[in-house]
Each structure stands twice: as structure tokens, then as C-alpha cells.
Design a protein around this motif. Structure first.
Motif, PDB file in Angstrom:
ATOM      1  N   GLN A   1      41.237  20.867  -9.301  1.00 26.10           N
ATOM      2  CA  GLN A   1      40.620  21.885 -10.028  1.00 26.10           C
ATOM      3  C   GLN A   1      38.973  21.719  -9.718  1.00 26.10           C
ATOM      4  O   GLN A   1      38.003  22.627  -9.610  1.00 26.10           O
ATOM      5  N   LEU A   2      38.420  20.352  -9.937  1.00 27.32           N
ATOM      6  CA  LEU A   2      37.060  20.107  -9.634  1.00 27.32           C
ATOM      7  C   LEU A   2      36.463  20.357  -8.285  1.00 27.32           C
ATOM      8  O   LEU A   2      35.731  21.286  -8.134  1.00 27.32           O
ATOM      9  N   VAL A   3      37.334  20.138  -7.272  1.00 29.07           N
ATOM     10  CA  VAL A   3      36.825  20.329  -5.838  1.00 29.07           C
ATOM     11  C   VAL A   3      36.964  21.855  -5.527  1.00 29.07           C
ATOM     12  O   VAL A   3      36.201  22.645  -5.132  1.00 29.07           O
ATOM     13  N   GLY A   4      38.059  22.488  -6.000  1.00 27.19           N
ATOM     14  CA  GLY A   4      38.200  23.994  -6.036  1.00 27.19           C
ATOM     15  C   GLY A   4      37.224  24.876  -6.635  1.00 27.19           C
ATOM     16  O   GLY A   4      36.673  25.660  -6.041  1.00 27.19           O
ATOM     17  N   GLY A   5      36.963  24.355  -8.087  1.00 27.60           N
ATOM     18  CA  GLY A   5      35.704  24.952  -8.555  1.00 27.60           C
ATOM     19  C   GLY A   5      34.332  25.012  -7.872  1.00 27.60           C
ATOM     20  O   GLY A   5      33.686  25.783  -7.639  1.00 27.60           O
ATOM     21  N   ILE A   6      34.085  23.690  -7.370  1.00 24.33           N
ATOM     22  CA  ILE A   6      32.863  23.390  -6.784  1.00 24.33           C
ATOM     23  C   ILE A   6      32.763  24.043  -5.348  1.00 24.33           C
ATOM     24  O   ILE A   6      31.752  24.805  -5.045  1.00 24.33           O
TER      25      ILE A   6
ATOM     26  N   PHE B   1      34.387  26.930  -4.720  1.00 25.45           N
ATOM     27  CA  PHE B   1      33.959  28.185  -4.859  1.00 25.45           C
ATOM     28  C   PHE B   1      32.827  28.701  -5.255  1.00 25.45           C
ATOM     29  O   PHE B   1      32.350  29.547  -4.720  1.00 25.45           O
ATOM     30  N   VAL B   2      32.050  27.912  -5.996  1.00 24.52           N
ATOM     31  CA  VAL B   2      30.621  27.842  -6.279  1.00 24.52           C
ATOM     32  C   VAL B   2      29.728  27.835  -5.021  1.00 24.52           C
ATOM     33  O   VAL B   2      28.916  28.630  -4.647  1.00 24.52           O
TER      34      VAL B   2
ATOM     35  N   ARG C   1      26.148  33.579  -4.661  1.00 27.80           N
ATOM     36  CA  ARG C   1      25.449  34.598  -5.367  1.00 27.80           C
ATOM     37  C   ARG C   1      26.052  35.205  -6.528  1.00 27.80           C
ATOM     38  O   ARG C   1      25.192  35.651  -7.690  1.00 27.80           O
ATOM     39  N   PHE C   2      27.256  35.209  -6.646  1.00 28.20           N
ATOM     40  CA  PHE C   2      27.969  35.625  -7.843  1.00 28.20           C
ATOM     41  C   PHE C   2      27.835  34.796  -8.958  1.00 28.20           C
ATOM     42  O   PHE C   2      27.226  35.081 -10.154  1.00 28.20           O
ATOM     43  N   PHE C   3      27.769  33.420  -8.712  1.00 26.78           N
ATOM     44  CA  PHE C   3      27.295  32.567 -10.010  1.00 26.78           C
ATOM     45  C   PHE C   3      25.653  32.437 -10.365  1.00 26.78           C
ATOM     46  O   PHE C   3      25.424  32.087 -11.368  1.00 26.78           O
ATOM     47  N   LEU C   4      24.903  32.685  -9.242  1.00 23.06           N
ATOM     48  CA  LEU C   4      23.447  32.768  -9.637  1.00 23.06           C
ATOM     49  C   LEU C   4      23.254  34.153 -10.359  1.00 23.06           C
ATOM     50  O   LEU C   4      22.579  34.072 -11.480  1.00 23.06           O
ATOM     51  N   LYS C   5      23.903  35.243 -10.143  1.00 19.25           N
ATOM     52  CA  LYS C   5      23.740  36.437 -10.820  1.00 19.25           C
ATOM     53  C   LYS C   5      24.029  36.511 -12.282  1.00 19.25           C
ATOM     54  O   LYS C   5      23.570  36.977 -12.979  1.00 19.25           O
TER      55      LYS C   5
ATOM     56  N   LYS D   1      28.536  20.726   1.870  1.00 21.07           N
ATOM     57  CA  LYS D   1      28.546  22.269   1.670  1.00 21.07           C
ATOM     58  C   LYS D   1      29.487  22.569   2.708  1.00 21.07           C
ATOM     59  O   LYS D   1      30.446  23.480   2.575  1.00 21.07           O
ATOM     60  N   ARG D   2      29.355  22.418   3.915  1.00 15.68           N
ATOM     61  CA  ARG D   2      30.119  22.888   5.067  1.00 15.68           C
ATOM     62  C   ARG D   2      31.404  22.460   4.911  1.00 15.68           C
ATOM     63  O   ARG D   2      32.231  23.253   5.221  1.00 15.68           O
ATOM     64  N   LYS D   3      31.709  21.261   4.662  1.00 11.27           N
ATOM     65  CA  LYS D   3      32.960  20.874   4.470  1.00 11.27           C
ATOM     66  C   LYS D   3      33.999  21.750   3.234  1.00 11.27           C
ATOM     67  O   LYS D   3      34.937  22.146   3.341  1.00 11.27           O
ATOM     68  N   LEU D   4      32.900  22.051   2.058  1.00 12.67           N
ATOM     69  CA  LEU D   4      33.573  22.672   1.075  1.00 12.67           C
ATOM     70  C   LEU D   4      33.847  24.155   1.353  1.00 12.67           C
ATOM     71  O   LEU D   4      34.817  24.751   0.999  1.00 12.67           O
ATOM     72  N   VAL D   5      32.992  24.866   2.203  1.00 17.31           N
ATOM     73  CA  VAL D   5      33.011  26.019   2.429  1.00 17.31           C
ATOM     74  C   VAL D   5      34.326  26.239   3.404  1.00 17.31           C
ATOM     75  O   VAL D   5      34.961  27.332   3.119  1.00 17.31           O
ATOM     76  N   ALA D   6      34.348  25.398   4.201  1.00 25.60           N
ATOM     77  CA  ALA D   6      35.461  25.469   5.491  1.00 25.60           C
ATOM     78  C   ALA D   6      36.732  25.311   4.711  1.00 25.60           C
ATOM     79  O   ALA D   6      37.768  25.956   4.991  1.00 25.60           O
TER      80      ALA D   6
END
Length: 127
Positions: free
Chosen positions: A63-68, A70-71, A76-80, A97-102
Motif C-alpha cells: 500500500q505504501l509503495v502503491g500510494g507513493i 500513484f502520487v 497534478r491531481f494531488f497538487l490540485k 521517481k522513474r522506477k515508481l512511475v514505470a
């Protein structure tokens, strides 16, 4: 079993293996990098890095890795909505960041591939 059925079954196995690899990678990041992941969101909402996620076993790490991820993937969604601080996302390490986005896009792609294979398999198009 028909050739089309074998192809759909083989593709389903590949998707299943891909999901297994993504889950294993998320668990690795959760156990090996959880402190590094959480320390970069000091000015953001605590819901991103909730302490309950960090201390509740493998499911909490996922859940921690999935949430981060996703953020980091959709900031933009979370900043908004005021959940994420722009400074936090700007200071997040680019390599991580690249690892998490991939990882996030891999999960999304595998999920839609799985849905597509189920629809094609159940539709009876290939007889």
C-alpha cells in the motif's frame, strides 16, 4: 483446445508472470526503500505516507509503495487537491521517481491486458 485458446492462455500466463514480477518489485521497494520513500513527503499530507502502512507487514508495504507511486505518477491531481506539496515532488530523487512511475504504468498496463484477455476469452470470438 484450439490454437486461439492456446494463444489466449499463453498470453494470460505472461500477464500473470508480469503481475508477479511487479508485486515482487513493489515488495522489494517497500522493504528496502520505505524510509527513503517516506522522508521526501514531509510537507505533504500524512495520508500519503501513513505510519500504519509502514508497520503492517507485506500488505502495508504494498500500500505504501502503491500510494507513493500513484502520487509520483499523477502529481497534478494531488497538487490540485492540496494533498501534495510541490516542493516535495520537486525534491524527490529522479532515479527513484522513474522506477515508481514505470512500476505504476506496468501495473496499469497489465491490469488492462488482463481485462482484455478475459473479454476476448469469454466472448467466443475465436470459437
Amino acid at each position: 483446445m484450439t490454437t486461439a485458446g492456446l494463444i489466449i492462455g499463453s498470453l494470460s500466463c505472461i500477464v500473470g508472470i508480469g503481475l508477479f514480477v511487479c508485486i515482487a518489485l513493489a515488495l522489494y521497494l517497500g522493504y528496502a526503500k520505505s524510509e527513503e520513500l517516506t522522508k521526501h513527503f514531509k510537507n505533504s499530507s500524512s495520508s500519503i505516507t501513513s505510519a500504519t502502512h509502514r508497520h503492517s507487514g507485506p500488505y502495508g508495504k504494498m500500500q505504501l509503495v502503491g500510494g507513493i507511486s500513484f502520487v509520483v505518477t499523477f502529481p497534478r491531481f494531488f497538487l490540485k487537491h492540496g494533498i501534495l506539496n510541490a516542493e516535495d515532488i520537486g525534491n524527490f530523487p529522479l532515479r527513484l521517481k522513474r522506477k515508481l512511475v514505470a512500476l505504476q504504468w506496468s501495473f496499469i498496463g497489465l491490469f488492462f491486458a488482463m481485462i482484455s484477455l478475459v473479454i476476448v476469452g469469454k466472448s467466443g470470438v475465436f470459437g
